[in-house]
Scaffold this active site. Structure first.
Site, PDB file in Angstrom:
ATOM      1  N   GLU A   1       0.867  -1.281  -0.135  1.00 26.79           N
ATOM      2  CA  GLU A   1       0.118  -0.018  -0.086  1.00 26.79           C
ATOM      3  C   GLU A   1       0.647   1.349  -0.043  1.00 26.79           C
ATOM      4  O   GLU A   1       0.451   2.423  -0.732  1.00 26.79           O
ATOM      5  CB  GLU A   1      -0.897  -0.054   1.280  1.00 26.79           C
ATOM      6  CG  GLU A   1      -1.960  -0.747   1.062  1.00 26.79           C
ATOM      7  CD  GLU A   1      -3.186  -0.574   0.166  1.00 26.79           C
ATOM      8  OE1 GLU A   1      -3.109   0.435  -0.651  1.00 26.79           O
ATOM      9  OE2 GLU A   1      -4.113  -1.127  -0.071  1.00 26.79           O
TER      10      GLU A   1
ATOM     11  N   ASP B   1      -6.547   8.139  -0.330  1.00 25.06           N
ATOM     12  CA  ASP B   1      -5.907   7.136   0.468  1.00 25.06           C
ATOM     13  C   ASP B   1      -4.762   7.744   1.171  1.00 25.06           C
ATOM     14  O   ASP B   1      -3.895   8.392   0.601  1.00 25.06           O
ATOM     15  CB  ASP B   1      -5.657   5.790  -0.350  1.00 25.06           C
ATOM     16  CG  ASP B   1      -6.440   5.331  -1.070  1.00 25.06           C
ATOM     17  OD1 ASP B   1      -7.787   5.293  -0.714  1.00 25.06           O
ATOM     18  OD2 ASP B   1      -6.541   4.612  -2.158  1.00 25.06           O
TER      19      ASP B   1
END
Length: 148
Positions: free
Chosen positions: A53, A71
């Protein structure tokens, strides 16, 4: 004058980068903060998730034009559902925190929010990178030789 400008730009670049955790340091930190085994998710799976991520970077951000959301942080937690960035339409803010808290070098709030995310019915599958890179894989390499 040029030296001061160069120094200012250098300091700005360091500030924007944030903390990039060393692998074993992050593993120890996540364990200390209670993620190892939380909701049945191994520490190695959390480490794999963080690697894919954010590459262990606390300041990582990624804008999603389709949902007009972003995000944030080491776990890339989304502003549409989990935090408030003041600009995402119809944000839910289920973690009850400003998204900026997810970008701090102290990842205590990011871990608390990740625990909230994984407690939902989707569990760890809420993270696309985990499904793409960690699910049904040998993730032991992410904690190997870390003493955790």
């Amino acid at each position: 004058m040029k030296a001061l400008l160069l120094l200012g730009l250098l300091l700005l670049s360091v500030t924007v980068q944030g903390k990039i955790f060393e692998r074993c340091d992050l593993a120890r930190t996540l364990k200390r903060l209670g993620l190892a085994g939380f909701k049945g998710v191994s520490l190695a799976n959390w480490m794999c998730l963080a690697k894919w991520e954010s590459n262990y970077n606390t300041k990582a951000t990624n804008y999603n034009p389709g949902s007009r959301s972003t995000d944030y942080g080491i776990f890339q937690i989304n502003s549409r559902y989990w935090c408030n960035d003041g600009k995402t339409p119809r944000a839910v803010n289920a973690c009850h925190i400003p998204c900026s808290d997810l970008l701090k070098d102290d990842i205590t709030q990011a871990v608390a929010c990740a625990k909230r995310v994984v407690s939902d019915p989707n569990g760890i599958r809420a993270w696309v990178a985990w499904r793409a890179h960690c699910e049904n894989q040998d993730v032991s390499q992410y904690v190997r030789n870390c003493g955790v």
